[in-house]
Motif scaffolding. Structure first.
Motif, PDB file in Angstrom:
ATOM      1  N   ASN A 199       8.968   3.218 -31.536  1.00  0.00           N
ATOM      2  CA  ASN A 199       8.917   4.452 -30.747  1.00  0.00           C
ATOM      3  C   ASN A 199       8.359   5.627 -31.541  1.00  0.00           C
ATOM      4  OD1 ASN A 199      10.625   3.759 -28.151  1.00  0.00           O
ATOM      5  ND2 ASN A 199      11.764   2.916 -29.882  1.00  0.00           N
ATOM      6  N   PRO A 246       0.395   6.124 -24.650  1.00  0.00           N
ATOM      7  CA  PRO A 246       0.965   6.656 -23.396  1.00  0.00           C
ATOM      8  C   PRO A 246       2.391   6.215 -23.094  1.00  0.00           C
ATOM      9  CG  PRO A 246      -1.187   5.635 -23.009  1.00  0.00           C
ATOM     10  CD  PRO A 246      -0.805   5.319 -24.408  1.00  0.00           C
ATOM     11  N   LYS A 247       2.815   5.061 -23.572  1.00  0.00           N
ATOM     12  CA  LYS A 247       4.185   4.644 -23.291  1.00  0.00           C
ATOM     13  C   LYS A 247       5.199   5.391 -24.147  1.00  0.00           C
ATOM     14  CE  LYS A 247       3.766   0.138 -24.061  1.00  0.00           C
ATOM     15  NZ  LYS A 247       2.331   0.022 -24.394  1.00  0.00           N
ATOM     16  N   GLY A 248       4.716   5.991 -25.231  1.00  0.00           N
ATOM     17  CA  GLY A 248       5.663   6.586 -26.181  1.00  0.00           C
ATOM     18  C   GLY A 248       6.238   5.535 -27.119  1.00  0.00           C
ATOM     19  N   TYR A 249       5.759   4.337 -27.029  1.00  0.00           N
ATOM     20  CA  TYR A 249       6.112   3.310 -28.011  1.00  0.00           C
ATOM     21  C   TYR A 249       4.991   2.281 -28.074  1.00  0.00           C
ATOM     22  CZ  TYR A 249       7.683   0.855 -23.759  1.00  0.00           C
ATOM     23  OH  TYR A 249       7.755   0.284 -22.513  1.00  0.00           O
ATOM     24  N   CYS A 277      -2.311   2.824 -19.039  1.00  0.00           N
ATOM     25  CA  CYS A 277      -2.004   4.247 -18.865  1.00  0.00           C
ATOM     26  C   CYS A 277      -0.499   4.480 -18.804  1.00  0.00           C
ATOM     27  CB  CYS A 277      -2.636   4.788 -17.589  1.00  0.00           C
ATOM     28  SG  CYS A 277      -4.429   4.793 -17.617  1.00  0.00           S
ATOM     29  N   ALA A 278       0.285   3.409 -18.859  1.00  0.00           N
ATOM     30  CA  ALA A 278       1.750   3.505 -18.805  1.00  0.00           C
ATOM     31  C   ALA A 278       2.220   4.217 -17.541  1.00  0.00           C
ATOM     32  CB  ALA A 278       2.309   4.193 -20.052  1.00  0.00           C
ATOM     33  N   LEU A 279       1.587   3.914 -16.412  1.00  0.00           N
ATOM     34  CA  LEU A 279       2.066   4.514 -15.165  1.00  0.00           C
ATOM     35  C   LEU A 279       3.507   4.068 -14.917  1.00  0.00           C
ATOM     36  CD1 LEU A 279      -0.900   4.374 -12.620  1.00  0.00           C
ATOM     37  CD2 LEU A 279      -0.325   6.096 -14.337  1.00  0.00           C
ATOM     38  N   TYR A 322       5.890   9.520 -30.627  1.00  0.00           N
ATOM     39  CA  TYR A 322       5.085  10.277 -29.662  1.00  0.00           C
ATOM     40  C   TYR A 322       3.697  10.530 -30.206  1.00  0.00           C
ATOM     41  CZ  TYR A 322       9.177  11.210 -26.818  1.00  0.00           C
ATOM     42  OH  TYR A 322      10.262  11.071 -25.998  1.00  0.00           O
TER      43      TYR A 322
END
Lengths: 487, 485
Positions: B82, B89-92, B44-46, B84
């Motif tokens: 990279n 979720p990380k954007g990459y 989830c790229a928290l 979006y």
């Protein structure tokens, strides 16, 4: 109680002269009394803190055998560390209301050691800044002069120690964010070598440079704290590096006789401020009394450090901050209609100007056609600076240098001139680029403000640095000074 | 198409690896869980989470490299791509842009009896993205991150295929290989293997490459062929009507069998690749590679050679059995029991067993028949306790019911007749029913012995133990000759 060292507090707790509840309550009272003036603390759940203190007291009343030396002592954390006990917001609108479901490894280590998690400190948004003016919660003020900045980005942490609102704090240092505010606020803080403290749960700014560390009233306090914070964490963090041992207090009392100290001429040659120079000279003289041998050295490539740092850090930041898109967590703009406007509106409304500036710089520098000119070249400079230090370690055991080119500046002084602001980091950045450990400690006053000196060591030589700083602090008392208003 | 156009095809095959956990997180990789049940903090790229590389994925990639004669690199990097998108979720995406794990290598294919070697440019590890679900609501998109972070090996071919048939042959060969190596389950319906196709056409084999078009994310052999056929025709029509091919990315539409415009060159992302600072360089030493080499399953070509050398199978039989993982496993398991000859076993694998697999569309491993039961059946053929034809009937029942051969033989009354008095009666009857043949035999036509055996077997409806029948017939005939006046 707030004038005592961690070691002294630990002994008082151990022999039950004071309880953790009393200690915690004492600092809560100080926060209630003083925080409005400096805005150093941004989240604190008083009841929860007292409950945590009670539970340590209870354990101690049954059996204190398993309790660590820091059990029962409050630890305040920079708002960049994930904690289950408070919100984690990085002083940004982007993370308002964000509650981490897990503790950072450094937090878990300290919580497991029985330390009382004691709220969160103000900071520059996402650790980007050197004045604490870039905070969603408003600027923190320097306890030594409320019209001046405490430094940044760990400005709230440094101010909280200087005003004795807590006996211990965490900070992070990407380009000087522990050492510069430590210098500005007259406290002691150490940035360990890259890899000593796990980065898991430290919200990333520039991954290859970020390193957490303790800030406190003395080198001895920092050594006690670092011993709890550092750990090898391969299950969560591939940049964590195993150390031979994790007791950083073992060499504090070693003699400094014959220690070879390097004084880099690039740091000492062109002092803009004669009063700071005087403090440096006086500190060097104290070290000579301790038996060290000083030699001049040269680090020829550090002059390029600002350009390299302000390329690498924004590049990594532009990628690290992509996750704050309003999708799964964090701020989502009510003005979004579709996915593209959700991204642009959420991010435009959530980030402050400095964060935006760095995202734009980093995005630009990584773009196809430019990345060879900027990012690759910056990496080459980074290698040159590493090499400069490697050469230096052939001749000397540690390096002494000023932490900052000036004392704490006035609030608003540089906020419209980012380049000038960036240049304030000139003495701290090389250490991050070379992944070295460095400590800043107070060595006097100039213009009625504290002056900090850096002790830089070879990679993994935290103990040597702490040894030097502790020996200095045994024959000086700069580290015991408290601003009158907060005495 | 008016002209004869020359086609150039290059493929990027994404194979999902069989590791138990994701490439950079501890989440399970099992297929079919409820949305987001297999998405942890890292997926989830928290804030504050970091990737930790799954070494097993590296080992699986090395396995593929060793099997395809690729160069395993000593130092590899993981890099960020990279962009979006809500299911990222990380954007990459973490991939290998600068230092992929494998360079070069090749796969041999065969189209219409013609062998060809297709070279691999490089292969790299990367994480998969999640899935966006647009059907779930009219106003909102659902995000399922179970797939986010799944380990993929992307295998990038050289543009060396010259027809859709070659492309399909290459994908089939890769599919067979990765399943054989146990690094991918090969389940294309579940998306375990997906293909991006790059295709261009030109007027002659020596002309410079034409402008290529990419068709993304095709998940079946059939669709790859359809997409290519359609796209080649589309490009030919454009060029023949005086148009220019635009460099673009297209999607294959399964319903219409056509390709649809997705994005043009001007919309191509600037992915801002850079080394992931959360992941240090990974060094792969010779000892690691050697240890993996030792554990490698035998390659199909090595297996074929072993079948030729040790069991004297025909080149054709050895080739087919070694290429099919199920057949090869069965062959090795049964031959190890030493209960039947290699020849009988090969004939049966390529005959009744292959027939049953094709007919029921059920693989050997999914079938109800265990290798020990097959071994028992075949040993009965070899020691002539059951005829080959009856054995086929028994096998069909085994396939349908999963019962062991002895049970089926008993139930179906196919058990052998070995009572000597019954067999002797049959022999006597056969000899008296065929006086002219008997006369010829007596006059020296020894070949007719086989005829009498056949008649006895026929009389016994195949149930007579041929060994005993043969022995007794020889004795009887011999005594008849001895009685000759």
């Amino acid at each position: 109680m707030h004038t005592k060292t961690l070691k002294a507090l630990s002994e008082l707790l151990k022999d039950k002269t004071i309880s953790s509840r009393e200690l915690t309550q004492h600092y809560i009272d100080r926060i209630d009394q003083y925080n409005d003036a400096i805005n150093a603390v941004v989240h604190i759940d008083r009841e929860r803190c007292l409950k945590a203190a009670d539970s340590v007291d209870q354990r101690r009343s049954q059996d204190d055998q398993g309790l660590s030396v820091l059990a029962g002592i409050p630890l305040m954390n920079k708002d960049i560390f994930c904690t289950v006990s408070e919100p984690t917001t990085c002083a940004s609108k982007a993370l308002q209301g964000y509650q981490s479901p897990f503790d950072a490894t450094i937090i878990k280590n300290c919580r497991d050691a029985g330390m009382v998690m004691f709220g969160k400190c103000n900071m520059d948004e996402f650790a980007m800044g050197g004045s604490n003016e870039n905070s969603f919660y408003g600027p923190t003020k320097n306890p030594w002069d409320l019209s001046r900045v405490p430094g940044g980005s760990s400005g709230g942490s440094a101010a909280a120690i200087a005003a004795r609102l807590t006996p211990a704090v965490t900070g992070t240092d990407t380009g000087g964010s522990i050492r510069q505010p430590s210098a500005f606020c007259g406290i002691t803080g150490i940035k360990p070598s890259y890899g000593v403290i796990s980065r898991y749960g430290v919200v990333a700014f520039a991954s290859s440079l970020d390193q957490a560390g303790p800030m406190a009233c003395s080198a001895e306090d920092c050594a006690l704290l670092l011993s709890q914070m550092a750990s090898y964490d391969p299950a969560h963090d591939m940049t964590s590096v195993r150390q031979q041992d994790y007791d950083y207090t073992t060499n504090l009392n070693d003699s400094l006789k014959g220690l070879r100290v390097g004084l880099p001429k690039e740091y000492f040659d062109h002092f803009a401020d004669a009063d700071i120079e005087k403090c440096m000279q006086a500190a060097i003289d104290e070290f000579k009394k301790l038996g060290v041998e000083c030699v001049e050295i040269s680090l020829p490539d550090v002059k390029h450090c600002i350009s390299a740092y302000y390329t690498i850090a924004p590049c990594e930041a532009s990628s690290n901050l992509a996750r704050f898109d309003g999708n799964i967590y964090g701020y989502r703009s009510p003005n979004s209609r579709d996915i593209d406007s959700m991204y642009s509106a959420s991010r435009s409304e959530a980030f402050g100007n400095e964060v935006k500036r760095r995202i734009v710089m980093g995005t630009y520098a990584l773009s196809s056609g430019y990345s060879n000119d900027y990012y690759s070249k910056a990496q080459n400079i980074r290698n040159l600076i590493r090499h400069d230090f490697d050469e230096a370690w052939q001749k000397v055991d540690i390096i002494l240098a000023p932490t900052t080119p000036s004392v704490a500046f006035k609030i608003d002084q540089f906020c419209n001139d980012p380049i000038k602001m960036y240049q304030q980091d000139v003495f701290t950045i090389p250490v991050n680029l070379a992944e070295l450990p460095a400590l800043s400690m107070p060595v006097g006053f100039a213009h009625q403000m504290p002056v900090g000196m850096q002790i830089i060591g070879p990679r993994w030589q935290e103990k040597r640095i702490l040894n030097c700083a502790h020996q200095f602090q045994t024959i000086t008392d700069w580290h015991t000074r408290i601003p009158e208003q907060f005495a | 198409m008016g002209k004869r156009w020359h086609v150039v095809i290059g493929l990027e095959v994404h194979a999902q690896l069989t590791t138990k956990t994701k490439l950079f997180s501890e989440s399970s990789t099992l297929y079919g869980a409820s949305p987001n049940d297999q998405a942890n903090y890292v997926d989830c790229a928290l804030p504050g989470t970091l990737p930790v590389l799954n070494r097993e994925a590296v080992h699986q990639a090395i396995r593929f490299g060793l099997a395809t004669h690729s160069e395993v690199q000593n130092r590899i990097s993981f890099d960020r791509k990279n962009y979006y998108y809500p299911d990222l979720p990380k954007g990459y995406q973490i991939t290998q842009h600068y230092r992929p794990i494998l360079q070069g290598g090749y796969v041999d294919i065969n189209v219409d009896g013609e062998a060809k070697r297709i070279h691999i440019h490089h292969s790299h590890l990367e994480e998969d993205a999640g899935k966006s679900n647009h059907d779930y609501s009219k106003t909102h998109t659902g995000i399922d991150l179970n797939r986010a972070g799944m380990p993929l090996l992307e295998i990038v071919s050289q543009p060396e295929m010259r027809s859709p048939q070659e492309a399909v042959a290459y994908i089939k060969a890769l599919h067979k290989l990765i399943v054989f190596l146990e690094i991918c389950d090969g389940n294309m319906q579940e998306g375990s293997m997906r293909v991006d196709v790059n295709v261009s056409i030109r007027e002659s084999e020596t002309a410079p490459f034409g402008t290529k078009v990419e068709i993304k994310n095709i998940n079946s052999f059939k669709f790859v062929e359809k997409a290519l056929n359609y796209e080649i025709l589309r490009q030919a029509e454009i060029l023949e009507s005086g148009g220019v091919i635009q460099q673009e990315t297209r999607l294959f539409d399964e319903a219409s069998g056509t390709t649809i415009f997705m994005r043009g060159k001007e919309d191509a992302h600037d992915y801002r690749y850079h080394k992931d600072p959360d992941i240090p360089y990974i060094d792969i030493d010779e000892a690691t590679i050697e240890a993996i080499r030792q554990q490698m399953p035998e390659s199909p070509s090595d297996k074929k050679q072993r079948y030729l050398d040790m069991y004297q199978l025909s080149d054709y039989d050895a080739g087919i059995i070694s290429q099919d993982k199920g057949f090869a496993t069965l062959f090795d398991q049964i031959i190890a029991l030493k209960t039947c000859t290699a020849k009988t076993l090969a004939n049966w694998i390529l005959g009744p067993i292959a027939g049953a697999v094709n007919k029921t569309n059920c693989s050997l491993s999914q079938s109800k028949v265990g290798f020990k039961a097959v071994a028992t059946l075949l040993s009965m053929i070899d020691d002539q306790t059951i005829s080959n034809n009856n054995a086929k009937l028994v096998f069909e029942k085994m396939w349908d019911t999963g019962k062991d051969p002895q049970t089926i033989i008993r139930e179906e009354g196919l058990e052998e007749i070995s009572d000597q008095s019954i067999i002797q009666a049959m022999i006597d009857q056969v000899l008296s029913e065929n006086p002219s043949q008997l006369e010829q035999y007596k006059q020296g036509n020894g070949k007719l012995a086989g005829f009498f055996v056949g008649q006895v077997m026929k009389k016994g409806q195949g149930k007579v133990n041929p060994k005993i029948a043969n022995q007794m017939l020889q004795t009887t005939l011999k005594s008849l000759l001895d009685d000759k006046p």
